[in-house]
Design an enzyme around this catalytic site. Sequence first.
Site, PDB file in Angstrom:
ATOM      1  N   ASP A 292      45.290  42.122  24.852  1.00  0.00           N
ATOM      2  CA  ASP A 292      45.237  43.352  25.652  1.00  0.00           C
ATOM      3  C   ASP A 292      46.231  43.279  26.806  1.00  0.00           C
ATOM      4  O   ASP A 292      45.907  43.588  27.957  1.00  0.00           O
ATOM      5  CB  ASP A 292      43.801  43.581  26.158  1.00  0.00           C
ATOM      6  CG  ASP A 292      43.554  45.031  26.580  1.00  0.00           C
ATOM      7  OD1 ASP A 292      44.380  45.907  26.245  1.00  0.00           O
ATOM      8  OD2 ASP A 292      42.542  45.282  27.249  1.00  0.00           O
TER       9      ASP A 292
ATOM     10  N   PHE B   5      34.005  47.586  29.426  1.00  0.00           N
ATOM     11  CA  PHE B   5      33.183  46.398  29.255  1.00  0.00           C
ATOM     12  C   PHE B   5      32.766  45.733  30.557  1.00  0.00           C
ATOM     13  O   PHE B   5      32.070  44.742  30.542  1.00  0.00           O
ATOM     14  CB  PHE B   5      33.924  45.381  28.376  1.00  0.00           C
ATOM     15  CG  PHE B   5      34.358  45.960  27.068  1.00  0.00           C
ATOM     16  CD1 PHE B   5      33.418  46.293  26.107  1.00  0.00           C
ATOM     17  CD2 PHE B   5      35.695  46.197  26.798  1.00  0.00           C
ATOM     18  CE1 PHE B   5      33.800  46.839  24.889  1.00  0.00           C
ATOM     19  CE2 PHE B   5      36.089  46.748  25.588  1.00  0.00           C
ATOM     20  CZ  PHE B   5      35.140  47.072  24.630  1.00  0.00           C
ATOM     21  N   SER B   6      33.246  46.259  31.677  1.00  0.00           N
ATOM     22  CA  SER B   6      32.885  45.619  32.927  1.00  0.00           C
ATOM     23  C   SER B   6      33.128  46.536  34.118  1.00  0.00           C
ATOM     24  O   SER B   6      33.821  47.543  34.015  1.00  0.00           O
ATOM     25  CB  SER B   6      33.720  44.351  33.123  1.00  0.00           C
ATOM     26  OG  SER B   6      35.031  44.701  33.543  1.00  0.00           O
ATOM     27  N   SER B   7      32.515  46.153  35.240  1.00  0.00           N
ATOM     28  CA  SER B   7      32.867  46.753  36.524  1.00  0.00           C
ATOM     29  C   SER B   7      33.277  45.603  37.420  1.00  0.00           C
ATOM     30  O   SER B   7      32.651  44.548  37.394  1.00  0.00           O
ATOM     31  CB  SER B   7      31.672  47.472  37.142  1.00  0.00           C
ATOM     32  OG  SER B   7      31.275  48.540  36.321  1.00  0.00           O
ATOM     33  N   VAL B   8      34.337  45.804  38.187  1.00  0.00           N
ATOM     34  CA  VAL B   8      34.807  44.727  39.057  1.00  0.00           C
ATOM     35  C   VAL B   8      34.646  45.150  40.521  1.00  0.00           C
ATOM     36  O   VAL B   8      35.017  46.264  40.890  1.00  0.00           O
ATOM     37  CB  VAL B   8      36.275  44.361  38.741  1.00  0.00           C
ATOM     38  CG1 VAL B   8      36.751  43.227  39.647  1.00  0.00           C
ATOM     39  CG2 VAL B   8      36.424  43.951  37.277  1.00  0.00           C
TER      40      VAL B   8
ATOM     41  N   ILE C 191      36.366  47.837  42.558  1.00  0.00           N
ATOM     42  CA  ILE C 191      37.831  47.902  42.434  1.00  0.00           C
ATOM     43  C   ILE C 191      38.300  48.098  41.004  1.00  0.00           C
ATOM     44  O   ILE C 191      39.482  48.273  40.755  1.00  0.00           O
ATOM     45  CB  ILE C 191      38.506  46.636  43.025  1.00  0.00           C
ATOM     46  CG1 ILE C 191      37.864  45.364  42.456  1.00  0.00           C
ATOM     47  CG2 ILE C 191      38.438  46.655  44.546  1.00  0.00           C
ATOM     48  CD1 ILE C 191      38.559  44.086  42.914  1.00  0.00           C
ATOM     49  N   GLY C 192      37.384  48.085  40.078  1.00  0.00           N
ATOM     50  CA  GLY C 192      37.800  48.299  38.697  1.00  0.00           C
ATOM     51  C   GLY C 192      36.610  48.709  37.857  1.00  0.00           C
ATOM     52  O   GLY C 192      35.495  48.245  38.079  1.00  0.00           O
ATOM     53  N   GLU C 193      36.862  49.599  36.930  1.00  0.00           N
ATOM     54  CA  GLU C 193      35.786  49.989  36.031  1.00  0.00           C
ATOM     55  C   GLU C 193      36.351  50.215  34.652  1.00  0.00           C
ATOM     56  O   GLU C 193      37.244  51.046  34.453  1.00  0.00           O
ATOM     57  CB  GLU C 193      35.100  51.262  36.547  1.00  0.00           C
ATOM     58  CG  GLU C 193      34.120  51.855  35.547  1.00  0.00           C
ATOM     59  CD  GLU C 193      32.803  52.252  36.190  1.00  0.00           C
ATOM     60  OE1 GLU C 193      32.853  52.903  37.231  1.00  0.00           O
ATOM     61  OE2 GLU C 193      31.746  51.894  35.637  1.00  0.00           O
ATOM     62  N   GLY C 194      35.883  49.444  33.710  1.00  0.00           N
ATOM     63  CA  GLY C 194      36.363  49.606  32.337  1.00  0.00           C
ATOM     64  C   GLY C 194      35.199  49.804  31.395  1.00  0.00           C
ATOM     65  O   GLY C 194      34.070  50.021  31.819  1.00  0.00           O
TER      66      GLY C 194
HETATM   67  P1  ADP Z   1      38.035  45.001  31.963  1.00  0.00           P
HETATM   68  O1  ADP Z   1      37.696  44.103  30.845  1.00  0.00           O
HETATM   69  O2  ADP Z   1      36.925  45.930  32.315  1.00  0.00           O
HETATM   70  O3  ADP Z   1      39.355  45.693  31.789  1.00  0.00           O
HETATM   71  P2  ADP Z   1      39.412  43.327  33.925  1.00  0.00           P
HETATM   72  O4  ADP Z   1      39.164  41.864  33.956  1.00  0.00           O
HETATM   73  O5  ADP Z   1      40.682  43.779  33.322  1.00  0.00           O
HETATM   74  O6  ADP Z   1      38.160  44.041  33.247  1.00  0.00           O
HETATM   75  O7  ADP Z   1      39.327  43.909  35.399  1.00  0.00           O
HETATM   76  C1  ADP Z   1      39.427  45.311  35.625  1.00  0.00           C
HETATM   77  C2  ADP Z   1      40.273  45.570  36.852  1.00  0.00           C
HETATM   78  O8  ADP Z   1      39.707  44.928  37.989  1.00  0.00           O
HETATM   79  C3  ADP Z   1      41.688  45.002  36.753  1.00  0.00           C
HETATM   80  O9  ADP Z   1      42.561  45.910  36.105  1.00  0.00           O
HETATM   81  C4  ADP Z   1      42.044  44.801  38.212  1.00  0.00           C
HETATM   82  O10 ADP Z   1      42.481  46.008  38.793  1.00  0.00           O
HETATM   83  C5  ADP Z   1      40.711  44.412  38.830  1.00  0.00           C
HETATM   84  N1  ADP Z   1      40.614  42.951  38.894  1.00  0.00           N
HETATM   85  C6  ADP Z   1      40.178  42.114  37.942  1.00  0.00           C
HETATM   86  N2  ADP Z   1      40.230  40.837  38.346  1.00  0.00           N
HETATM   87  C7  ADP Z   1      40.737  40.855  39.596  1.00  0.00           C
HETATM   88  C8  ADP Z   1      41.056  39.853  40.555  1.00  0.00           C
HETATM   89  N3  ADP Z   1      40.843  38.552  40.320  1.00  0.00           N
HETATM   90  N4  ADP Z   1      41.580  40.241  41.746  1.00  0.00           N
HETATM   91  C9  ADP Z   1      41.775  41.546  41.993  1.00  0.00           C
HETATM   92  N5  ADP Z   1      41.492  42.529  41.148  1.00  0.00           N
HETATM   93  C10 ADP Z   1      40.980  42.208  39.952  1.00  0.00           C
HETATM   94 MG    MG Z   2      41.293  45.001  31.756  1.00  0.00          MG
END
Ligand code: ADP
Ligand code: MG
Length: 523
Positions: A169, A61-64, A56-59
């Site tokens: 951020d 520094f991380s993948s979520v 659901i997320g890819e940045g």
């Molecule tokens: P990064 O450091 O890679 O930006 P984030 O912690 O911001 O990581 O998470 C990246 C994305 O993942 C977020 O923008 C959001 O869309 C999704 N995400 C992160 N945490 C949650 C959460 N607890 N519930 C739902 N989506 C989340």
């Molecule tokens: Mg983020």
Amino acid sequence: MELSPVCTEGISSSGCCKPDRSLRRSRIPKDVELDIESLYRSVPQLAKVFHIIDKIGEGTFSSVYLGEAQMRDGRREMFALKHLIPTSHPTRIAAELQCLTVAGGRENVMGVTYCFRKEDHVVIVMPYMEHKPIVDIIGSLSFEEVRLYIYHLLKALRHIHQFGIIHRDIKPNNFLYNRSSRMYALVDFGLAQGTADTRIELLKVDLTGLRKVPRPVFGERNLNSCAPAPSTTTKQAAVKTELVKPTKTEDPATRRFSAASRQQGPLPVRTQSSLQKPQKSVQQGLTCNCHQTDRVCNICMSRKQQVAPRAGTPGFRAPEVLTKCPNQGTAIDVWSAGVILLSLLSGRYPFFKAGDDLIALTQIMTIRGSRETTQAAKAFGKSVVCSRELPPQDLRALCETLRGRRPSPDDEITPLPEASTDAASTRRLKIQDDTPTHRSSQRVQHKDVRAPQKQRERSGSADTACLSRQSSQTDSTVEEDDERGWDSVPDEAYDLLDRLLDLNPATRITAAQALQHPLFRGL
Ligand code: ADP
Ligand code: MG
Ligand code: ZN
């Protein structure tokens, strides 16, 4: 370093979810499927608890990932699994976790449920909060929703600032909003830093530069070696020596609780003397001959850049961050909240889109005024020279024009400089320390900010900030806008915006003060 489980309550440790894994998987793209398999291999314990459904997320520094777990009482619950890049610094990871555990779980700040680690792979487990990207909803938000959104964001900021956490951020991607349940959650403490008196132990470490990603090297030479040291600057030079400690060779974790680092604080520059009023007559011939002009002399060209925390996303960075002011506090998050409010009131996202800090600063000047920006920079010890004067804009007129509620004659609103640079243009912006031995100077050339708007609209470049018609605003008519309350935005909204976007961090409204603002009467 030990990353211990945060809380195991409620999650069943027996295996789960195996039956329909393949079925669900068939709906996700192949590369995501491969990523999920690789995550299971890296952290096998995950498979015992979670069925990972999607990414659901890819940045950077991380993948979520979205994961489902069977709870002890039989319910299935959704979690967000944040897999940090294995090269993240252990102290940085621990600091992110500590922010979530100490300050999270209330006041619109995301909490943490559990943490897995195998070797250098760390997965932070959080409650999953469903949300939509702001770009998808900005065109349909009502004014009341915007008011509530900003109120809840400020609440989260007040809370973390009370703990001495600077998020660094703040942007919509890191403030999750569930429109139907009216839930909000601040996430991503991956860049957080502590104030001088932070209550988060791990933020007392100097975390600047702990992320092992390619970054410009500030040079091996000591900053002090090149400049003469008249008596007024000796003190400052000594302080700066501390600033440029070789973070590359030193393991900050080992000096985590040393008296020295605690005393010095995470933003080592509190004591920097650059805030002292410069004596202009003294400083001119002293070290170089370009001070407060729009030229950069050879002496300054050869200077090393100043080291200051500069995390975040260019378009949301405060002026003191963009000018590398070493003394940065919680006010930088408040500025970012102001940029979000500007975006929501004008219906444009992203509002500022800049490839580098000087373009970002010029874009700020087109909204807040160049003289005003220069003056504010002077207050925090930076000399900004802009070769053309840009008048400040009336915020209501700006937002209403961008919403299409007012005609936009070519000259009423100055288009923002584009993200791309153009060598053929000649506008120039220069930043220096406002002291006799200013050490950071840069020069950039980019397109004239006064590029004719007609031409810009015709080109329709998606890369153009602000004035390009790229948001969903074009989809909705003024009548629909009226129904959502955009015909009667109170002055209080623009007054708060003006205070959040105060160019001077010393006078900028705090999150706690902003919550008392008349805009939020009745909340
Ligand atoms: P990064 O450091 O890679 O930006 P984030 O912690 O911001 O990581 O998470 C990246 C994305 O993942 C977020 O923008 C959001 O869309 C999704 N995400 C992160 N945490 C949650 C959460 N607890 N519930 C739902 N989506 C989340
Ligand atoms: Mg983020
Ligand atoms: Zn110079």
